[in-house]
Design a protein around this motif. Structure first.
Motif, PDB file in Angstrom:
ATOM      1  N   GLU A 118      -6.629   1.902  -0.306  1.00 33.54           N
ATOM      2  CA  GLU A 118      -5.287   1.413  -0.595  1.00 33.54           C
ATOM      3  C   GLU A 118      -4.347   1.447   0.607  1.00 33.54           C
ATOM      4  O   GLU A 118      -3.340   0.753   0.609  1.00 33.54           O
ATOM      5  CB  GLU A 118      -4.666   2.257  -1.715  1.00 33.54           C
ATOM      6  N   GLY A 119      -4.642   2.221   1.565  1.00 32.68           N
ATOM      7  CA  GLY A 119      -3.738   2.342   2.694  1.00 32.68           C
ATOM      8  C   GLY A 119      -4.309   1.708   3.949  1.00 32.68           C
ATOM      9  O   GLY A 119      -5.376   1.086   3.916  1.00 32.68           O
ATOM     10  N   PRO A 120      -3.591   1.942   5.057  1.00 31.94           N
ATOM     11  CA  PRO A 120      -2.302   2.631   5.130  1.00 31.94           C
ATOM     12  C   PRO A 120      -1.159   1.706   4.749  1.00 31.94           C
ATOM     13  O   PRO A 120      -1.316   0.474   4.753  1.00 31.94           O
ATOM     14  CB  PRO A 120      -2.212   3.021   6.599  1.00 31.94           C
ATOM     15  N   PRO A 121       0.029   2.243   4.441  1.00 30.96           N
ATOM     16  CA  PRO A 121       1.187   1.384   4.167  1.00 30.96           C
ATOM     17  C   PRO A 121       1.496   0.514   5.383  1.00 30.96           C
ATOM     18  O   PRO A 121       1.404   0.968   6.524  1.00 30.96           O
ATOM     19  CB  PRO A 121       2.315   2.386   3.900  1.00 30.96           C
ATOM     20  N   ARG A 122       1.843  -0.752   5.153  1.00 27.57           N
ATOM     21  CA  ARG A 122       2.160  -1.657   6.263  1.00 27.57           C
ATOM     22  C   ARG A 122       3.169  -2.701   5.781  1.00 27.57           C
ATOM     23  O   ARG A 122       3.157  -3.094   4.619  1.00 27.57           O
ATOM     24  CB  ARG A 122       0.923  -2.337   6.818  1.00 27.57           C
ATOM     25  N   ASP A 170       2.368   4.747  -1.142  1.00 24.47           N
ATOM     26  CA  ASP A 170       1.831   5.908  -1.851  1.00 24.47           C
ATOM     27  C   ASP A 170       0.350   5.750  -2.167  1.00 24.47           C
ATOM     28  O   ASP A 170      -0.076   5.854  -3.328  1.00 24.47           O
ATOM     29  CB  ASP A 170       2.621   6.166  -3.144  1.00 24.47           C
ATOM     30  N   PRO A 171      -0.486   5.502  -1.176  1.00 20.13           N
ATOM     31  CA  PRO A 171      -1.917   5.325  -1.454  1.00 20.13           C
ATOM     32  C   PRO A 171      -2.539   6.602  -2.013  1.00 20.13           C
ATOM     33  O   PRO A 171      -2.208   7.714  -1.601  1.00 20.13           O
ATOM     34  CB  PRO A 171      -2.494   4.980  -0.076  1.00 20.13           C
ATOM     35  N   GLY A 180       0.796  -1.222   0.000  1.00 26.54           N
ATOM     36  CA  GLY A 180       0.000   0.000   0.000  1.00 26.54           C
ATOM     37  C   GLY A 180       0.825   1.267   0.000  1.00 26.54           C
ATOM     38  O   GLY A 180       0.402   2.284   0.555  1.00 26.54           O
ATOM     39  N   ALA A 222      -0.222  -0.449  -5.902  1.00 29.09           N
ATOM     40  CA  ALA A 222      -0.987  -0.361  -4.655  1.00 29.09           C
ATOM     41  C   ALA A 222      -2.489  -0.278  -4.898  1.00 29.09           C
ATOM     42  O   ALA A 222      -3.277  -0.490  -3.977  1.00 29.09           O
ATOM     43  CB  ALA A 222      -0.534   0.854  -3.840  1.00 29.09           C
TER      44      ALA A 222
END
Length: 307
Positions: free
Chosen positions: A69-73, A63-64, A61, A280
């Motif tokens: 799409e997020g959060p980045p994990r 650059d959502p 994820g 993503a």
């Protein structure tokens, strides 16, 4: 004219609407004639090859753009083998010939199709349920697979895709596996758009080019699907992870949501609108519904034998 009817606002229609809003839009039929396409593809003898995806960790994820799409994990992934290209019409035909399998679109009244619209500003007018649209007749009544053997199979549901995958001794990838492989294949991990064009501007994927949704310039060579392998493979050796057709995964889209995740975008994703070709990006559809721009590829766990 093909036997078409507007999609009602049932569960299937709502899922198709989500995909339409996020990924597509046009005021003219977009499937190009096989005779006008670029002469490119993998050779038939190269079909069914797999690439090795090593195990490891990555940030999912990144650059959502859209909330889902997020959060980045951080995610850990076991190694697996990924078919180097989307499943083609010729591969699916071999499966059907041996097993007698009948797809859900053939059994249940067709598949979602794009149509010309007198009101292109109304996104619901872009879609209709075409009773004659199946994997054998991708443009509806009167169409066939002549010249399209090496195009990705479309109008297949997740259930259809899983039946094929089981036949070849594989399975459909999870969303994590798909995004991990796609991220490893990016030419520039810092540029989410590096999968669609090279630094010199040349095309690396089949997406919508031009003014969306009014004009498709075919700058990348295609308005509809492209044969598999027309663009340079990503760094993993896999083709068309970005664009061409959305690809089924075997992962539910969200808790309590009766839809499954699709990844990769399609020939109807554009730079000036949805940008759903990013690794993503994600969308969803019911497992028993199909469209003109969703296909799939197969993975195998390490240790599985070729089927």
């Amino acid at each position: 004219m093909p036997n078409k009817r507007p999609l009602s606002l049932g569960a299937g229609a709502l899922a198709v609407t989500v995909v339409a809003v996020a990924a597509v839009g046009l005021s003219q039929h977009v499937i190009s004639s096989p005779q006008t396409e670029l002469a490119c593809s993998l050779n038939e003898a190269d079909l069914g090859e797999f690439v090795e995806i090593p195990g490891g960790g990555f940030v999912m994820g990144v650059d959502p753009v859209f909330p889902e799409e997020g959060p980045p994990r951080k995610v850990l992934v076991s190694p697996f083998r990924l078919q180097a290209h989307e499943v083609t019409n010729s591969q699916f035909a071999a499966f059907v010939a041996e097993t007698g399998y009948v797809t859900e679109a053939e059994r249940n009244g067709g598949s979602a199709q794009f149509s010309e619209s007198d009101t292109p500003e109304v996104f619901l007018s872009w879609w209709s349920l075409d009773a004659d649209a199946t994997w054998r007749t991708p443009d509806g009544a009167g169409s066939d697979l002549v010249g399209r053997d090496l195009h990705p199979v479309v109008h297949v549901t997740l259930n259809d895709a899983k039946a094929y995958a089981a036949w070849v001794g594989g399975r459909i990838p999870t969303e994590v596996e798909w995004e991990y492989a796609a991220s490893m294949g990016l030419f520039d991990p810092m540029d989410p758009h590096s999968g669609i064009r090279a630094p010199d501007g040349s095309a690396r994927a089949n997406i919508w080019t031009g003014l969306f949704p009014v004009l498709n310039s075919r700058r990348d060579g295609f308005a509809g699907t492209a044969p598999v392998g027309c663009y340079e493979p990503g760094l993993t050796g896999a083709y068309d992870m970005i664009g061409n057709v959305w690809e089924w995964t075997d992962s539910p889209f969200a808790p309590a949501v009766p839809r499954f995740t699709i990844k990769g975008g399609s020939f109807l994703c554009s730079e000036d609108y949805c940008q759903r070709y990013r690794v993503a990006a994600r969308e969803s559809l019911e497992r028993d519904f199909s469209t003109a721009h969703i296909g799939f590829r197969v993975v195998k766990s390490i240790g599985d034998t070729d089927g």
